[in-house]
Write a protein that holds these residues in place. Sequence first.
Motif, PDB file in Angstrom:
ATOM      1  N   ALA A   1       0.678  -1.158   0.245  1.00  0.00           N
ATOM      2  CA  ALA A   1       0.124   0.122  -0.051  1.00  0.00           C
ATOM      3  C   ALA A   1       0.839   1.358   0.035  1.00  0.00           C
ATOM      4  O   ALA A   1       0.543   2.172  -0.697  1.00  0.00           O
ATOM      5  N   LEU A  54      -9.060   3.848  -1.014  1.00  0.00           N
ATOM      6  CA  LEU A  54      -8.237   4.800  -0.696  1.00  0.00           C
ATOM      7  C   LEU A  54      -7.086   4.274  -0.110  1.00  0.00           C
ATOM      8  O   LEU A  54      -7.148   3.568   1.111  1.00  0.00           O
ATOM      9  N   ALA A  56     -13.535   6.206  -3.809  1.00  0.00           N
ATOM     10  CA  ALA A  56     -13.106   5.116  -2.734  1.00  0.00           C
ATOM     11  C   ALA A  56     -14.798   4.764  -2.049  1.00  0.00           C
ATOM     12  O   ALA A  56     -14.743   3.764  -1.671  1.00  0.00           O
ATOM     13  N   ASN A  74      -3.257   4.598   8.274  1.00  0.00           N
ATOM     14  CA  ASN A  74      -2.592   3.837   8.485  1.00  0.00           C
ATOM     15  C   ASN A  74      -1.026   4.011   8.418  1.00  0.00           C
ATOM     16  O   ASN A  74      -0.697   5.149   7.803  1.00  0.00           O
ATOM     17  N   VAL A  75      -0.261   3.277   8.681  1.00  0.00           N
ATOM     18  CA  VAL A  75       1.218   3.409   8.847  1.00  0.00           C
ATOM     19  C   VAL A  75       1.605   4.145   7.310  1.00  0.00           C
ATOM     20  O   VAL A  75       2.593   4.685   7.191  1.00  0.00           O
ATOM     21  N   TYR A 134     -18.945   7.931   5.374  1.00  0.00           N
ATOM     22  CA  TYR A 134     -18.393   6.652   4.834  1.00  0.00           C
ATOM     23  C   TYR A 134     -17.295   6.203   5.572  1.00  0.00           C
ATOM     24  O   TYR A 134     -17.274   4.897   6.155  1.00  0.00           O
ATOM     25  N   PHE A 167       9.862  -1.611   3.852  1.00  0.00           N
ATOM     26  CA  PHE A 167       8.964  -1.896   5.015  1.00  0.00           C
ATOM     27  C   PHE A 167       9.550  -3.208   5.156  1.00  0.00           C
ATOM     28  O   PHE A 167       9.527  -3.644   6.464  1.00  0.00           O
ATOM     29  N   GLY A 170      -7.591   2.558   6.555  1.00  0.00           N
ATOM     30  CA  GLY A 170      -8.229   1.386   6.864  1.00  0.00           C
ATOM     31  C   GLY A 170      -7.135   0.366   7.644  1.00  0.00           C
ATOM     32  O   GLY A 170      -6.126   0.557   7.212  1.00  0.00           O
ATOM     33  N   ARG A 223       1.191   4.516  14.395  1.00  0.00           N
ATOM     34  CA  ARG A 223       2.253   4.760  13.573  1.00  0.00           C
ATOM     35  C   ARG A 223       2.017   5.982  12.786  1.00  0.00           C
ATOM     36  O   ARG A 223       2.960   6.713  12.665  1.00  0.00           O
ATOM     37  N   LYS A 240      -9.196   0.663  15.065  1.00  0.00           N
ATOM     38  CA  LYS A 240     -10.458   1.214  14.839  1.00  0.00           C
ATOM     39  C   LYS A 240     -10.482   2.458  15.437  1.00  0.00           C
ATOM     40  O   LYS A 240     -11.797   2.907  15.608  1.00  0.00           O
TER      41      LYS A 240
HETATM   42  N1  CMC Z   1     -10.993   2.669   0.915  1.00  0.00           N
HETATM   43  C1  CMC Z   1     -12.505   2.725   1.030  1.00  0.00           C
HETATM   44  N2  CMC Z   1     -13.200   1.534   1.642  1.00  0.00           N
HETATM   45  C2  CMC Z   1     -12.438   0.822   2.517  1.00  0.00           C
HETATM   46  C3  CMC Z   1     -11.083   1.076   2.753  1.00  0.00           C
HETATM   47  C4  CMC Z   1     -10.307   1.949   1.928  1.00  0.00           C
HETATM   48  N3  CMC Z   1      -9.029   1.948   2.109  1.00  0.00           N
HETATM   49  N4  CMC Z   1     -10.785  -0.020   3.717  1.00  0.00           N
HETATM   50  C5  CMC Z   1     -11.799  -0.721   4.028  1.00  0.00           C
HETATM   51  N5  CMC Z   1     -12.827   0.102   3.087  1.00  0.00           N
HETATM   52  C6  CMC Z   1     -14.439  -0.546   3.467  1.00  0.00           C
HETATM   53  C7  CMC Z   1     -14.704  -1.828   2.891  1.00  0.00           C
HETATM   54  O1  CMC Z   1     -14.942  -1.684   1.697  1.00  0.00           O
HETATM   55  C8  CMC Z   1     -15.639  -2.324   3.737  1.00  0.00           C
HETATM   56  O2  CMC Z   1     -16.941  -1.485   3.514  1.00  0.00           O
HETATM   57  P1  CMC Z   1     -18.164  -2.418   3.353  1.00  0.00           P
HETATM   58  O3  CMC Z   1     -18.479  -2.657   4.776  1.00  0.00           O
HETATM   59  O4  CMC Z   1     -19.232  -1.422   2.812  1.00  0.00           O
HETATM   60  O5  CMC Z   1     -18.241  -3.581   2.711  1.00  0.00           O
HETATM   61  C9  CMC Z   1     -15.342  -2.000   4.945  1.00  0.00           C
HETATM   62  O6  CMC Z   1     -14.558  -0.631   4.671  1.00  0.00           O
HETATM   63  C10 CMC Z   1     -14.560  -2.886   5.857  1.00  0.00           C
HETATM   64  O7  CMC Z   1     -13.711  -3.179   5.065  1.00  0.00           O
HETATM   65  P2  CMC Z   1     -12.938  -4.626   5.094  1.00  0.00           P
HETATM   66  O8  CMC Z   1     -12.105  -4.850   3.627  1.00  0.00           O
HETATM   67  O9  CMC Z   1     -13.896  -5.664   5.627  1.00  0.00           O
HETATM   68  O10 CMC Z   1     -11.834  -4.510   6.133  1.00  0.00           O
HETATM   69  P3  CMC Z   1     -10.524  -5.497   6.430  1.00  0.00           P
HETATM   70  O11 CMC Z   1     -10.178  -5.570   7.883  1.00  0.00           O
HETATM   71  O12 CMC Z   1     -10.817  -6.709   5.904  1.00  0.00           O
HETATM   72  O13 CMC Z   1      -9.394  -4.830   5.332  1.00  0.00           O
HETATM   73  C11 CMC Z   1      -7.480  -3.184   4.950  1.00  0.00           C
HETATM   74  C12 CMC Z   1      -8.372  -3.954   6.126  1.00  0.00           C
HETATM   75  C13 CMC Z   1      -6.391  -2.728   5.387  1.00  0.00           C
HETATM   76  C14 CMC Z   1      -7.140  -4.641   4.019  1.00  0.00           C
HETATM   77  C15 CMC Z   1      -8.412  -2.429   4.164  1.00  0.00           C
HETATM   78  O14 CMC Z   1      -8.777  -1.422   4.947  1.00  0.00           O
HETATM   79  C16 CMC Z   1      -7.542  -1.920   3.040  1.00  0.00           C
HETATM   80  O15 CMC Z   1      -7.806  -2.562   1.795  1.00  0.00           O
HETATM   81  N6  CMC Z   1      -6.872  -0.546   3.075  1.00  0.00           N
HETATM   82  C17 CMC Z   1      -6.445  -0.225   1.900  1.00  0.00           C
HETATM   83  C18 CMC Z   1      -4.898  -0.750   1.742  1.00  0.00           C
HETATM   84  C19 CMC Z   1      -3.921  -0.379   2.819  1.00  0.00           C
HETATM   85  O16 CMC Z   1      -3.826   0.791   3.360  1.00  0.00           O
HETATM   86  N7  CMC Z   1      -3.389  -1.327   3.577  1.00  0.00           N
HETATM   87  C20 CMC Z   1      -2.297  -0.963   4.486  1.00  0.00           C
HETATM   88  C21 CMC Z   1      -2.871  -1.801   5.798  1.00  0.00           C
HETATM   89  S1  CMC Z   1      -1.725  -1.229   7.125  1.00  0.00           S
HETATM   90  C22 CMC Z   1       0.095  -1.664   6.974  1.00  0.00           C
HETATM   91  C23 CMC Z   1      -0.110  -3.243   6.608  1.00  0.00           C
HETATM   92  O17 CMC Z   1      -0.639  -3.916   7.355  1.00  0.00           O
HETATM   93  O18 CMC Z   1       0.747  -3.597   5.823  1.00  0.00           O
END
Ligand code: CMC
Length: 428
Positions: free
Chosen positions: A268, A302, A293, A362-363, A353, A385, A306, A316, A311
């Motif tokens: 990411a 985005l 998004a 996030n980080v 939203y 990373f 997330g 970080r 939550k």
């Molecule tokens: N942009 C838009 N919508 C989002 C995002 C986002 N970045 N992240 C989550 N959502 C929405 C998702 O569509 C879902 O909506 P609905 O309930 O309407 O279906 C809701 O929020 C919950 O999302 P989820 O995918 O069920 O949550 P998760 O815990 O499975 O996923 C995540 C966590 C980090 C994979 C996700 O938030 C994401 O894809 N974020 C963007 C990528 C990112 O920044 N990743 C780095 C994470 S931190 C460092 C690391 O661990 O490497």
Amino acid sequence: MTETATLTFRDQQVEIPAVVGSENEIGLDLGAAKLRDHSGLVTLDTGFKHTASTQSAITYLDGANGILRYRGYSIEDLADHCSFLEVCYLLLKGELPNAEELDEFRTTLNQHTLLHEDLRQFFKAFPKDAHPMGILSASMAALSTFYQDGDVNDPKAVELDVIRLLAKMPTVAGFAYKRSQGQPFIYPDNKLRYTANFMRMMFSFPTEDWIHDEDICDALDALLILHADHEQNCSTSTVRLVGSGHAPLYACISAGVAALWGSRHGGANQRVLNQLDQIHSEGGNVEKMVQKAKDKNDPFRLMGFGHRVYKNFDPRANILRKKANVVLEKLGIDDPLLDIAVRLEETALKDDYFIERKLFPNVDFYSGIIYRALGIPTDMMTVMFAMGRLSGWIAHWLEMHDQHQPIGRPRQIYTGPNLRQFVPIDQR
Ligand code: CMC
């Protein structure tokens, strides 16, 4: 006395003992209850959203209150006062080193920073535009072919493998970058501290003297510390799972790098920068990106927003937001992407939203801006990373082996066809 929960299903009842962690986290121990043996039942939890895969004494994370601690020390203290190597030592051995122990650790690492000359040839065989995460993962696996003496049950052999990995990863990363630039490889200079040595292997030339910048190295130390561990994340769980089958440590780390590469995990950070760049090139309209998004017909997310566990806020990200300002100011850089990132964050955090779904930066949201200020190219950001997370991966691998954990082997609920009549090929 151990508390228990009672699971009732049809005419069966199973007593499940509770396990209480040192911060009063409670888990129901299905293994101790022998749930499947006694009832034939398994639990279904896709994505492990409700499952603790292990007990661990390395990292404590409280997602509701934005708390992150390594071995009991707050991430804020460690990022402010420690070098990356001190934190590696802490994660691996459980205690912060004193000056003598740190010196000895550094000296030992310095004996292993070089790569085998034959491994150097590998870099030339990769396509010039190969993604450095692909090179990193392949190189970690390749190390296992150079060091085949490592028996996972022999603590001395494991210790040597751990040292080799920590010492060689910056060299591999530097070589991967030099390959992409068509520039000569720069060998490590063990007089330099870990981060300075890495920067020199990235950016110096054999034709010129290299003077490293302490501010840059300090910022890099802090970044590596912030990425060093994050309990049972996707890549760490991968390292543990591959390790549970008793694969060599190098192969487990190679798998961890692959897991980290994805856009939902460490990958990411690279994509955050691409998004900020795109907003900048399209005139700075952050609102448009936020709307995209939110659009459920669009798979776009985005990046840098997330988190599975945080939550409320990611501590970080809070540290990095402040550091980005300090680093850019110190280096005299005026980066328009920082302003865009701040506006994007403000816009998203006011939006229903993001509020309803508890989506915070996030980080990865601010780290890329700092890496960019330090001169790290975008496609090397996930490699950075990995360099930080390596110490966490190893700490978890060691802990898993110390606990003599069984092979990781989840169950499933089969949903395919029932038994079918076989039809020979000429009758299909
Ligand atoms: N942009 C838009 N919508 C989002 C995002 C986002 N970045 N992240 C989550 N959502 C929405 C998702 O569509 C879902 O909506 P609905 O309930 O309407 O279906 C809701 O929020 C919950 O999302 P989820 O995918 O069920 O949550 P998760 O815990 O499975 O996923 C995540 C966590 C980090 C994979 C996700 O938030 C994401 O894809 N974020 C963007 C990528 C990112 O920044 N990743 C780095 C994470 S931190 C460092 C690391 O661990 O490497």
